[in-house]
Design an enzyme around this catalytic site. Structure first.
Site, short mmCIF file in Angstrom:
data_model
loop_
_atom_site.label_atom_id
_atom_site.label_comp_id
_atom_site.label_asym_id
_atom_site.label_seq_id
_atom_site.Cartn_x
_atom_site.Cartn_y
_atom_site.Cartn_z
N HIS A 171 0.95 -1.35 0.07
CA HIS A 171 -0.03 0.03 -0.01
C HIS A 171 0.93 1.27 -0.20
CE1 HIS A 171 0.44 1.25 4.27
NE2 HIS A 171 0.70 0.09 4.49
N ASP B 58 -0.64 4.43 0.65
CA ASP B 58 -1.25 5.52 1.57
C ASP B 58 -0.38 5.65 3.16
OD1 ASP B 58 -2.46 2.92 2.22
OD2 ASP B 58 -3.96 4.03 3.31
N ASP C 59 6.48 2.34 6.10
CA ASP C 59 5.28 1.78 6.08
C ASP C 59 4.52 2.53 4.86
OD1 ASP C 59 2.55 0.58 6.47
OD2 ASP C 59 2.45 1.98 8.41
N GLU D 63 -5.17 1.29 2.93
CA GLU D 63 -4.99 0.33 3.98
C GLU D 63 -5.13 0.96 5.49
OE1 GLU D 63 -2.55 -2.10 6.88
OE2 GLU D 63 -2.04 0.14 6.08
#
Length: 494
Positions: A116, A118, A149, A183
């Site tokens: 992901h 986002d 992340d 996510e």
């Protein structure tokens, strides 16, 4: 004559497909500045999925992902997954999910990489030492929101494929990507898309790889399990409106007092959950698992220091890891409706909502836990003989995920880590919840592996999130190597 020629033919075949790790590693090392520059471009996009005002940035981010994959020659699609309904009733387009495919050789294995792009919210005034959306290199660490992340891991996978292409090396497996943009807020729309693509895009996939997690220490790790989560609201209602504590205090039975009273019965000071039956379904700790925990590199003192506390619930490594990963726990998160601003306010709230969660582990069932919690809280509340009313609601019921660390896709991961880092990995579980792993497993029935490159000190979701340049670049080598290791798995193994 044919028998004499056969060994030579086999030699030619094996040489043609020999894995050239050194050449790949040298290429990746030589292009690390380019990889950092691309990560800087991605970090600059404020793809915060929780802020509807940032939705144009999120759409831009998905388009950037698609464009990069298209430039590499992938078969790329931006999949429309519908709209998001906002609390005020309005709707907003969800960011499209990027799917891509490299290679379609039916004789090769197929891996699908999930990631992901986002991110969590971030502001300089939140306590960041640097601008969270300007990737900053300090002493070999790359600071920026989404660095660990999950933007750097996604790019590392893309760059791994790109390295094969640049060196004119044939990809050892066919590679597919599923990259989403929601996510951090629950992957809205993704479950339905996965179900819809089960018999098409995902039908030939042998394994699904998730790199949305981190190592436990400085030793590389492979993750084979996550806890699930049941999130509850306990709402206590009383008077028709908030009351003055001086005028009504002592005359009314206060909702806040009832709520605090029932929340206090969920867990005792030593960490034991007090809800009857809640641990009945928990799988016992096996001797093999106990031995695995013993071998894991984990420093209790460092963990305490990093957390900023001087005492933990458990004093030895195995007990602590077991209670982080494979036993349920209760966490009380907050109370809505209570006065929480600075200053003072002498109010008796008319309605308060306690928010708490219970982390799920195999073989717990969220539906059973919902009934256990609801029945228990109502029984406790009834004993108080309060005129107020209690309503218990479970708003999240995410199941745990667990894989077999001896599965061939995990053996491939272990081999790849030995090649790149020259160590055996820690086999770990995550205390948090990554619902998409369980969704992939339930919908597709395919093998799932979590292969992280994030560091134990990356600060995901926190201020000053970072990924080290070492993990980013060596992680790219790991992913390139893993593709080769998967290609060696025998056809009957996965």
């Amino acid at each position: 004559m044919e028998l004499l020629l056969l060994p030579a033919v086999l030699l030619v075949i094996s040489t043609a497909h020999a894995f050239q790790y050194t050449q790949l590693a040298q290429y990746i090392d030589g292009h690390q500045e380019e990889y950092v520059a691309t990560l800087r471009e991605w970090i600059a996009v404020e793809s915060d999925s929780s802020n509807v005002l940032k939705r144009p940035d999120l759409h831009q981010m998905m388009e950037m992902v698609a464009q990069k994959l298209r430039r590499m020659g992938g078969t790329v699609e931006l999949v429309d997954i519908g709209e998001q309904e906002l609390p005020d009733g309005q709707t907003l387009a969800l960011p499209k999910v990027v799917t891509a495919q490299f290679g379609s050789d039916p004789s090769k294995r197929v891996v699908c990489v999930y990631g992901h792009v986002d991110v969590q919210p971030a502001k300089l005034e939140d306590g960041w030492a640097t601008d969270p959306y300007n990737l900053t290199d300090i002493n070999g660490n790359l600071y920026g929101r989404g660095a660990s992340d999950n933007k750097a891991p996604v790019l590392a996978w893309i760059h791994a494929v790109e390295a094969y292409q640049a060196l004119n090396m044939e990809l050892p497996v066919n590679v597919k990507f599923i990259i989403e943009g929601m996510e951090e807020t629950g992957s809205n729309g993704l479950d339905a898309m996965i179900l819809a693509q089960r018999d098409t895009f995902l039908s030939d996939v042998d394994c699904i790889i998730i790199s949305d997690c981190g190592w436990l220490s400085r030793r590389p790790a492979i993750t084979y399990g996550t806890r699930g989560n049941c999130y509850f609201y306990a709402e206590v209602s009383g008077p028709k409106q908030d009351l003055h504590s001086g005028v009504y205090g002592g005359a009314v039975i206060e909702p806040m007092t009832d709520l605090i009273g029932i929340l206090d019965t969920l867990i005792n000071p030593s960490g034991k959950i007090l809800i009857p039956g809640i641990r009945d379904a928990v799988a016992p700790l096996s001797d093999e698992e106990w031995r695995m925990y013993q071998d894991i590199q984990f420093d209790l003192d460092n963990y305490k220091s990093k957390t900023g506390i001087n005492q933990l619930m458990y004093s030895n490594k195995v007990d602590l890891l077991a209670h982080l990963w494979r036993y349920p726990t209760v966490s009380i998160h907050g109370i809505y409706g209570a006065f929480s601003d600075s200053g003072t306010k002498t109010v008796i709230p008319a309605k308060v909502i306690g928010k708490f969660s219970i982390r799920q582990v195999p073989d717990m069932d969220p539906a059973v836990v919902k009934k256990q919690v609801t029945d228990y809280l109502h029984s406790v509340f009834d004993k108080r003989k309060s005129p107020n009313t209690l309503k218990v609601t479970m708003v999240i019921g995410a199941k745990p995920w667990l894989a077999d660390p001896n599965n061939p896709v995990y053996e491939a991961g272990k081999a790849a880590i030995r090649t790149v880092f020259d160590v055996d990995p820690d086999l770990i579980r995550e205390g948090g919840t990554i619902p998409i792993a369980r969704t992939f497993q339930d919908v597709t029935g395919k093998s799932i592996i979590m292969l992280p490159i994030g560091g134990f000190d990356d600060g995901m979701h926190s201020q000053n999130e970072k990924i080290s340049r070492y993990n980013y670049i060596e992680g790219t080598k790991l992913f390139a190597t893993y593709l080769n290791e998967v290609s060696k798995i025998k056809n009957t193994s996965v």
